[in-house]
Scaffold this motif. Structure first.
Motif, PDB file in Angstrom:
ATOM      1  N   PHE A 279     -14.078 -24.847   0.193  1.00 17.03           N
ATOM      2  CA  PHE A 279     -13.622 -24.130   1.382  1.00 17.03           C
ATOM      3  C   PHE A 279     -12.161 -24.442   1.667  1.00 17.03           C
ATOM      4  CE2 PHE A 279     -13.030 -23.944   6.022  1.00 17.03           C
ATOM      5  CZ  PHE A 279     -13.333 -22.613   6.235  1.00 17.03           C
ATOM      6  N   ALA A 282      -9.891 -22.829  -1.065  1.00 12.98           N
ATOM      7  CA  ALA A 282      -9.770 -21.377  -0.922  1.00 12.98           C
ATOM      8  C   ALA A 282      -8.657 -20.979   0.030  1.00 12.98           C
ATOM      9  CB  ALA A 282     -11.095 -20.792  -0.443  1.00 12.98           C
ATOM     10  N   HIS A 292     -11.538 -17.552  -5.654  1.00 15.05           N
ATOM     11  CA  HIS A 292     -12.366 -17.374  -4.463  1.00 15.05           C
ATOM     12  C   HIS A 292     -12.195 -15.971  -3.894  1.00 15.05           C
ATOM     13  CE1 HIS A 292     -13.548 -17.735  -0.212  1.00 15.05           C
ATOM     14  NE2 HIS A 292     -14.351 -18.706  -0.607  1.00 15.05           N
ATOM     15  N   HIS A 296     -15.088 -13.219  -3.474  1.00 13.52           N
ATOM     16  CA  HIS A 296     -15.311 -12.812  -2.079  1.00 13.52           C
ATOM     17  C   HIS A 296     -15.357 -11.309  -1.951  1.00 13.52           C
ATOM     18  CE1 HIS A 296     -13.874 -13.073   2.392  1.00 13.52           C
ATOM     19  NE2 HIS A 296     -15.109 -12.644   2.268  1.00 13.52           N
ATOM     20  N   THR A 305     -17.647 -19.220  -1.948  1.00 14.38           N
ATOM     21  CA  THR A 305     -17.386 -20.638  -1.722  1.00 14.38           C
ATOM     22  C   THR A 305     -18.237 -21.508  -2.646  1.00 14.38           C
ATOM     23  OG1 THR A 305     -16.845 -20.161   0.587  1.00 14.38           O
ATOM     24  CG2 THR A 305     -17.312 -22.446   0.018  1.00 14.38           C
TER      25      THR A 305
END
Length: 397
Positions: A279, A282, A292, A296, A305
């Motif tokens: 996280f 990213a 990422h 996504h 994630t």
């Protein structure tokens, strides 16, 4: 040995015949007396992984030829038995060991076990402190108190604001009691983090993992404590499977394979730290952010994630086994992490010209120049992926 907290049920396979040997205590003196009287140097001992199995295995390794600690999830003959007693479990373990069908788990060394205890203690303190903070927020919510204007309710400015709120007498006393408990857990957490930093200070593996964006000393220590020896994994896929970040697969006959959620096997604490690191990575410039973003757009934020956490686990395996630092690391950020680790371990703070290489992180021009370089590498990764085509299989010879 079917091990419990205060005793162990013993079964022996000798010359193809299985027999019961009763119970023994699992205190150190009981185990030593039993080993001296009954065990021979050529014997092999099997027991399932439990809370005290590592300590028993360490004591018996110097006495017998082999000690096997089995994975209870993979010992299906015991888990799915219709008649399940201590004697039956001990007999099945002995028979599986004699047939060499027992799935063996890796027994950590003393340093790895100490690291696991430190990481578990830190995780427990963080959870308890979070629970206390949530109770303070619940008190404010049920008394219709507005949201705190400061970023941290439990910092100095937030506590001054909290002291000025109009609360009933009993609620005010509850908040004060919760704040005292939060301060206590915070002090304990500081001591544990200092122990973690002191242990990680001279570890080259942790220093190498900290070159990856999003991985700080806590995440690096959690990964190293969970994995132990990276060389025991033949490939990065084995490490991913050990951490429980690989998806479940169901396939039979001519039907296509169905992929589900991740298995969540292994140590959940290390897996959770990898997800937190993903996280953070990213949001930092670099190829990991580009990866990422690409996932996504197709699968959503949460799947992206977890996929990034899996990629970071693969990256950690390559860095450690090949003895290389992360190729797209930002030098000033790595020096800043390193200095933070030294300060957490109790190093003396330095100011002025002798501040060291970590001061480059606070120079805006240098920091922006490094970000621009990493953003260029991020765009190069995006171009590489956009033009990538799967290779056709080679024709048969």
């Amino acid at each position: 040995m079917d091990v419990h907290r205060s005793f162990a049920q013993i079964a022996v396979v000798e010359a193809g015949v299985c027999r019961d040997e009763g119970r023994i205590g699992v205190r150190p003196e009981d185990l030593r007396a039993w080993a001296e009287e009954f065990l021979e140097p050529g014997d092999e001992v099997a027991l399932e992984a439990t809370t005290n199995s590592d300590a028993i295995a360490v004591m018996l390794r110097g006495v017998v030829a082999r000690v096997v600690v089995s994975n209870p999830r993979k010992t299906r003959a015991i888990a799915e038995a219709k008649v399940k007693t201590d004697k039956v479990d001990a007999r099945i373990l002995a028979q599986l060991l004699a047939a060499d069908f027992l799935p063996e788990t890796w027994v950590a060394d003393d340093r790895t076990r100490r690291r696991r205890r430190l990481v578990a203690q830190r995780t427990n303190l963080v959870k308890q402190r979070t629970r206390l903070k949530n109770r303070v927020h619940a008190i404010l919510s049920r008394n219709l108190v507005a949201t705190c204007p400061h970023s941290d309710l439990f910092g100095s400015a937030g506590r001054r604001w909290l002291a000025g709120q109009d609360l009933p007498g009993d609620e005010r006393r509850s908040v004060e009691a919760l704040l005292r408990q939060i301060d206590f857990h915070g002090a304990e957490l500081t001591e544990v983090e200092q122990d973690i930093a002191a242990d990680a200070l001279d570890d080259p593996v942790i220093a190498r993992l900290m070159t990856v964006p999003g991985i700080n000393v806590t995440a690096a220590m959690s990964i190293v404590a969970a994995v132990g020896d990276f060389s025991r994994f033949e490939s990065p896929d084995r490490l991913v499977s050990y951490l429980g970040l690989n998806p479940r697969v169901s396939q039979s006959g001519n039907s296509p394979a169905a992929h589900g959620r991740i298995t969540k096997a292994g140590r959940g604490q290390a897996r959770g730290m990898l997800v937190e690191a993903a996280f953070s990575a990213a949001r930092a410039p670099g190829p990991l952010r580009a990866f990422h973003r690409r996932i996504h757009q197709r699968r959503g934020f949460q799947i992206a994630t977890v996929a990034t956490a899996r990629k970071m686990a693969v990256l950690c395996w390559h860095l450690v086994t090949k003895g290389e630092d992360y190729a797209f690391a930002r030098p000033s950020l790595v020096a800043h992490k390193r200095r933070g680790l030294e300060l957490a371990a109790g190093s003396e703070s330095r100011r002025g010209p002798t501040a060291g290489p970590s001061r480059d992180y606070h120079i805006k021009e240098l920091r922006d120049a490094e970000k621009a370089l990493v953003e260029q590498q991020e765009r190069a990764y995006e171009v590489l992926v956009s033009h990538w085509q799967p290779q056709k299989p080679a024709p048969p010879a």
